[in-house]
Scaffold this motif. Structure first.
Motif, PDB file in Angstrom:
ATOM      1  N   ARG A 240      -2.221   9.229   8.032  1.00 24.05           N
ATOM      2  CA  ARG A 240      -1.914   7.820   8.294  1.00 24.05           C
ATOM      3  C   ARG A 240      -0.487   7.722   8.844  1.00 24.05           C
ATOM      4  NH1 ARG A 240      -3.645   5.550   2.557  1.00 24.05           N
ATOM      5  NH2 ARG A 240      -2.092   3.955   3.052  1.00 24.05           N
ATOM      6  N   PRO A 241      -0.297   8.057  10.116  1.00 23.74           N
ATOM      7  CA  PRO A 241       1.048   8.037  10.707  1.00 23.74           C
ATOM      8  C   PRO A 241       1.734   6.688  10.518  1.00 23.74           C
ATOM      9  CG  PRO A 241      -0.537   9.024  12.221  1.00 23.74           C
ATOM     10  CD  PRO A 241      -1.337   8.437  11.089  1.00 23.74           C
ATOM     11  N   GLY A 242       2.990   6.748  10.110  1.00 18.40           N
ATOM     12  CA  GLY A 242       3.759   5.524   9.912  1.00 18.40           C
ATOM     13  C   GLY A 242       3.753   5.004   8.490  1.00 18.40           C
ATOM     14  N   ASP A 243       2.784   5.454   7.662  1.00 17.52           N
ATOM     15  CA  ASP A 243       2.739   5.038   6.262  1.00 17.52           C
ATOM     16  C   ASP A 243       3.461   6.067   5.397  1.00 17.52           C
ATOM     17  OD1 ASP A 243       1.372   2.763   6.797  1.00 17.52           O
ATOM     18  OD2 ASP A 243      -0.575   3.478   6.096  1.00 17.52           O
ATOM     19  N   TYR A 244       4.188   5.571   4.388  1.00 18.75           N
ATOM     20  CA  TYR A 244       4.923   6.455   3.497  1.00 18.75           C
ATOM     21  C   TYR A 244       4.587   6.149   2.043  1.00 18.75           C
ATOM     22  CZ  TYR A 244       7.711   8.409   7.244  1.00 18.75           C
ATOM     23  OH  TYR A 244       8.095   9.076   8.371  1.00 18.75           O
ATOM     24  N   ARG A 245       4.525   7.206   1.256  1.00 24.97           N
ATOM     25  CA  ARG A 245       4.319   7.074  -0.188  1.00 24.97           C
ATOM     26  C   ARG A 245       5.657   7.313  -0.882  1.00 24.97           C
ATOM     27  NH1 ARG A 245       0.122   9.789  -0.589  1.00 24.97           N
ATOM     28  NH2 ARG A 245      -1.341   8.109  -1.105  1.00 24.97           N
ATOM     29  N   PHE A 246       6.006   6.451  -1.814  1.00 23.75           N
ATOM     30  CA  PHE A 246       7.259   6.572  -2.530  1.00 23.75           C
ATOM     31  C   PHE A 246       6.982   7.068  -3.949  1.00 23.75           C
ATOM     32  CE2 PHE A 246       7.936   3.493   0.814  1.00 23.75           C
ATOM     33  CZ  PHE A 246       9.138   3.919   1.363  1.00 23.75           C
ATOM     34  N   PHE A 247       7.660   8.142  -4.304  1.00 20.57           N
ATOM     35  CA  PHE A 247       7.565   8.687  -5.658  1.00 20.57           C
ATOM     36  C   PHE A 247       8.782   8.174  -6.434  1.00 20.57           C
ATOM     37  CE2 PHE A 247       5.051  11.514  -3.085  1.00 20.57           C
ATOM     38  CZ  PHE A 247       3.972  11.840  -3.892  1.00 20.57           C
ATOM     39  N   ILE A 248       8.514   7.494  -7.529  1.00 22.79           N
ATOM     40  CA  ILE A 248       9.572   6.775  -8.241  1.00 22.79           C
ATOM     41  C   ILE A 248       9.565   7.135  -9.718  1.00 22.79           C
ATOM     42  CG2 ILE A 248      10.441   4.488  -8.885  1.00 22.79           C
ATOM     43  CD1 ILE A 248       9.056   3.432  -6.313  1.00 22.79           C
ATOM     44  N   GLU A 249      10.755   7.450 -10.232  1.00 22.62           N
ATOM     45  CA  GLU A 249      10.937   7.613 -11.672  1.00 22.62           C
ATOM     46  C   GLU A 249      11.730   6.411 -12.152  1.00 22.62           C
ATOM     47  OE1 GLU A 249      12.236  11.422 -14.116  1.00 22.62           O
ATOM     48  OE2 GLU A 249      13.995  10.203 -13.599  1.00 22.62           O
ATOM     49  N   ALA A 250      11.296   5.805 -13.236  1.00 27.61           N
ATOM     50  CA  ALA A 250      11.942   4.589 -13.735  1.00 27.61           C
ATOM     51  C   ALA A 250      12.041   4.627 -15.251  1.00 27.61           C
ATOM     52  CB  ALA A 250      11.164   3.353 -13.287  1.00 27.61           C
ATOM     53  N   GLU A 251      13.044   3.949 -15.768  1.00 23.04           N
ATOM     54  CA  GLU A 251      13.295   3.935 -17.205  1.00 23.04           C
ATOM     55  C   GLU A 251      12.549   2.775 -17.855  1.00 23.04           C
ATOM     56  OE1 GLU A 251      17.523   3.815 -17.529  1.00 23.04           O
ATOM     57  OE2 GLU A 251      17.794   5.843 -16.728  1.00 23.04           O
ATOM     58  N   THR A 252      11.414   3.084 -18.433  1.00 25.48           N
ATOM     59  CA  THR A 252      10.638   2.068 -19.150  1.00 25.48           C
ATOM     60  C   THR A 252       9.667   2.763 -20.095  1.00 25.48           C
ATOM     61  OG1 THR A 252       9.321   0.037 -18.885  1.00 25.48           O
ATOM     62  CG2 THR A 252       8.760   1.875 -17.452  1.00 25.48           C
ATOM     63  N   ASP A 253       9.170   2.031 -21.058  1.00 22.76           N
ATOM     64  CA  ASP A 253       8.295   2.579 -22.090  1.00 22.76           C
ATOM     65  C   ASP A 253       6.837   2.351 -21.709  1.00 22.76           C
ATOM     66  OD1 ASP A 253       6.916   3.311 -24.353  1.00 22.76           O
ATOM     67  OD2 ASP A 253       7.925   1.904 -25.696  1.00 22.76           O
ATOM     68  N   VAL A 254       6.102   3.439 -21.520  1.00 21.46           N
ATOM     69  CA  VAL A 254       4.708   3.343 -21.096  1.00 21.46           C
ATOM     70  C   VAL A 254       3.840   2.613 -22.121  1.00 21.46           C
ATOM     71  CG1 VAL A 254       3.931   5.546 -22.101  1.00 21.46           C
ATOM     72  CG2 VAL A 254       2.864   4.700 -20.000  1.00 21.46           C
TER      73      VAL A 254
END
Length: 282
Positions: A240-254
């Motif tokens: 899918r040219p032009g589309d990007y996936r962002f991998f994110i780490e965040a501080e929160t309680d699952v």
């Protein structure tokens, strides 16, 4: 418990796997506790997916080189694997070379791509004409160097290695460009049931609509819920040219209601959103 890692023995992944094995609250009886080496990361992930191993120790980010992109993609591609624990491993790269060989006479240096990249200043200043040879792991690099009896081959491996080939020595100094060098390893297991009941961090991926301001909108959701983002990495979406996936780490309680509300809105306002793991910083 059986933990898969990128082998052979004495790789940094082996050290991380052994650390996880010693500190894992197993909660169930296992016939045998062991770390099992595999030739590449694809095999490491496949071992957990097929039940050959109970878990895998995989590097996900280095403080110098950034994200380990192959492992981001492999974790994303799996339908059932989740990161459930985290460990920060201090990296202490050393030169392994035949005793008595001057640095100026070393013509080849073998190691994993990440290790070579993390030692470029040392390599360019002390042996600028040496060829850098990528291997599947730092431990494989040592084995390759040992095959050369001319003394012109060296390797980069961790100070923790337990076996140095006959006739070789391990350098006395850390050769990393940055001495305060860490790699984040994740313990990956099969099944959402292995996620901790409560966590200090979550790890997820999201794909934004391909239009102006879509990334800003994603970040605004994070800010609106009072969630602190500890890192973000982008990867192209395959096919899918032009589309990007962002991998994110965040501080929160699952395990919190706040997480449920936050993640529900993330799913509603992105093209894709997937929970990849939850863990506590150790």
């Amino acid at each position: 418990m059986k933990i898969a890692y990128l082998g052979p023995e004495d790789s940094y992944s082996h050290l991380a796997a052994d650390t996880f094995l010693k500190t894992e609250d197993k909660g169930a009886s296992y016939e045998r506790d062991e770390c099992i080496p595999f030739r590449n990361f694809s095999e490491v992930f496949h071992a957990v997916e097929t039940g050959r191993a109970d878990a895998a120790a995989v590097p996900i980010e280095n403080s110098l080189e950034g994200g380990v992109l192959q492992n981001l993609d492999l974790l994303q591609a799996s339908e059932e694997l989740y990161a459930v624990r985290e460990s920060l491993l201090k990296i202490d790269h050393r030169l392994i070379y035949r005793e008595g060989t001057p640095y100026s006479e070393i013509g080849r240096v073998y190691s994993h791509r990440q290790a070579l990249g993390q030692c470029l200043s040392f390599l360019s200043s002390r042996m600028p004409f040496a060829s850098l040879k990528e291997t599947e792991s730092t431990a494989f690099g040592v084995a390759r160097a040992a095959e050369d009896f001319s003394g012109r081959s060296a390797a980069i491996a961790g100070a923790h290695i337990s076996f140095v080939p006959e006739g070789f020595v391990i350098g006395e100094e850390c050769i990393s460009d940055e001495k305060n060098n860490f790699t984040q390893f994740l313990l990956v297991k099969k099944g959402r049931k292995h996620l901790p009941r409560n966590s200090s961090r979550i790890f997820f991926s999201a794909v934004c609509p391909h239009r102006p301001g879509s990334l800003l909108a994603l970040l605004e959701i994070i800010a609106a819920h009072g969630v602190n983002m500890s890192k973000i990495e982008s990867r192209p979406v395959k096919d899918r040219p032009g589309d990007y996936r962002f991998f994110i780490e965040a501080e929160t309680d699952v395990g919190s209601d706040a997480f449920d509300a936050f993640f529900r809105e993330m799913k509603e306002k992105t093209l894709e959103c997937k929970l990849l793991g939850a863990y506590n910083r150790t």
